[in-house]
Design an enzyme around this catalytic site. Structure first.
Site, PDB file in Angstrom:
ATOM      1  N   ASN A  56     -23.752 -33.654  12.503  1.00 59.27           N
ATOM      2  CA  ASN A  56     -24.387 -32.829  13.525  1.00 59.27           C
ATOM      3  C   ASN A  56     -25.858 -32.632  13.224  1.00 59.27           C
ATOM      4  O   ASN A  56     -26.297 -32.680  12.100  1.00 59.27           O
ATOM      5  CB  ASN A  56     -23.689 -31.468  13.628  1.00 59.27           C
ATOM      6  CG  ASN A  56     -22.638 -31.449  14.725  1.00 59.27           C
ATOM      7  OD1 ASN A  56     -22.920 -31.783  15.872  1.00 59.27           O
ATOM      8  ND2 ASN A  56     -21.413 -31.082  14.365  1.00 59.27           N
ATOM      9  N   GLU A  87     -21.947 -30.166  24.604  1.00 62.36           N
ATOM     10  CA  GLU A  87     -22.784 -30.638  23.488  1.00 62.36           C
ATOM     11  C   GLU A  87     -24.050 -31.307  24.046  1.00 62.36           C
ATOM     12  O   GLU A  87     -24.220 -31.470  25.256  1.00 62.36           O
ATOM     13  CB  GLU A  87     -22.030 -31.661  22.626  1.00 62.36           C
ATOM     14  CG  GLU A  87     -21.506 -31.114  21.304  1.00 62.36           C
ATOM     15  CD  GLU A  87     -22.595 -30.902  20.264  1.00 62.36           C
ATOM     16  OE1 GLU A  87     -23.806 -31.020  20.606  1.00 62.36           O
ATOM     17  OE2 GLU A  87     -22.257 -30.599  19.110  1.00 62.36           O
ATOM     18  N   ASP A  93     -23.603 -26.469  13.296  1.00 65.59           N
ATOM     19  CA  ASP A  93     -23.396 -27.503  14.315  1.00 65.59           C
ATOM     20  C   ASP A  93     -24.763 -28.078  14.703  1.00 65.59           C
ATOM     21  O   ASP A  93     -25.535 -28.450  13.829  1.00 65.59           O
ATOM     22  CB  ASP A  93     -22.631 -26.910  15.505  1.00 65.59           C
ATOM     23  CG  ASP A  93     -21.836 -27.954  16.277  1.00 65.59           C
ATOM     24  OD1 ASP A  93     -22.428 -28.949  16.729  1.00 65.59           O
ATOM     25  OD2 ASP A  93     -20.614 -27.784  16.428  1.00 65.59           O
TER      26      ASP A  93
END
Length: 279
Positions: A143, A12, A192
């Site tokens: 997100n 991430e 996301d």
């Protein structure tokens, strides 16, 4: 193209660092920070004492990191961590998940439950004076965010709702209402991480659908780029001309050859400069 040869449990938070000519990204559940040098394609890594959701560069040097225990200063050589503030003292079931800095040097960061279930998360603003304000709640899996160059608008999502929201940022740093901007269709997975390009188009990672997509300013799908992993988490523009795109992914819960890899794709456009924390 797969870059770096590193596999993350939950990759991430990719970040382009012009001073380092490198892309940073985290493995949240693997408790690790990675750095890919664009000069020679080598990868350096640092183990962290707890889950780390993201890093953002600091104007005066070093990094700010989002740990499970809150915001902290992070130096790498040698490794040093200095806590700033824990916005959720005693909420041990939560962790930081995603964050961005804006043109005013503020950090916008979300928290979420480790379990990915239950609306225990929230959204916070860390100002350059290091004051921390809760600006929105509740969230299950916050997100994004992707913030307009003038700092007046952001795109943000709760992945669990499969909806990307457009949110006005007021002059005082408060937020307007969440206005639905893009609702993910069946077969698209869940939204996301996100970023804006220099043309004002929104790029979104598709968790569960193996691609990144570009949406025009009206929210219509313009095109998609397929990737050889299903759990795509975020992306960043990189390189001196901001014309390279690096994409993170996750291997958690899947058995895939390239799950958890860092990918490079050709976006066919340029991105925006990376903002730094002003404090």
């Amino acid at each position: 193209m797969v870059s770096g040869g590193v596999r993350s449990i939950l990759g991430e938070g990719p970040l382009w660092s012009a001073p380092d000519n490198a892309v940073f990204w985290v493995d949240i559940l693997g408790k690790r920070l990675n750095r890919l040098s664009l000069e020679d394609d080598t990868v350096a890594g640092w183990d962290m004492p707890e889950a780390i959701g993201w890093v953002i560069e600091r104007e005066r040097g070093g990094l700010i990191a989002g740990f499970a225990s809150g915001f902290a200063e992070l130096d790498l050589d040698p490794l040093a961590i200095r806590p700033i503030v824990d916005p959720e003292i005693g909420v041990v079931e939560n962790r930081m998940n995603d964050a961005k800095a804006d043109c005013f040097g503020r950090i916008w960061a979300g928290t979420m439950p480790f379990s990915c279930s239950g609306e225990t998360g929230a959204f916070y603003r860390l100002d350059p004076d290091r004051s921390c304000t809760r600006v929105d709640a509740p969230y299950t899996i916050p997100n994004g965010p992707a913030i307009a160059p003038d700092g007046a608008t952001m795109f943000h999502t709760d992945t669990a709702l499969r909806t990307i929201f457009r949110i006005a940022i007021r002059d005082d740093g408060g937020l307007g209402a969440r206005t639905p901007h893009i609702v993910f269709e069946a077969g698209w997975g869940s939204p996301d991480g996100m970023t804006l390009d220099a043309n004002g188009h929104l790029w979104v990672a598709h968790w569960g659908a193996g691609r990144v997509s570009r949406f025009d300013p009206a929210g219509s799908l313009e095109r998609s780029i397929a990737l050889p992993a299903s759990q795509i988490t975020s992306m960043t523009f990189a390189g001196p001309d901001l014309d390279r795109m690096f994409v993170t992914s996750a291997a958690d819960g899947v058995d895939e050859q390239h799950g958890g890899a860092l990918f490079e794709v050709d976006p066919g456009c340029r991105g925006l400069p990376t903002h730094k924390f002003g404090g």
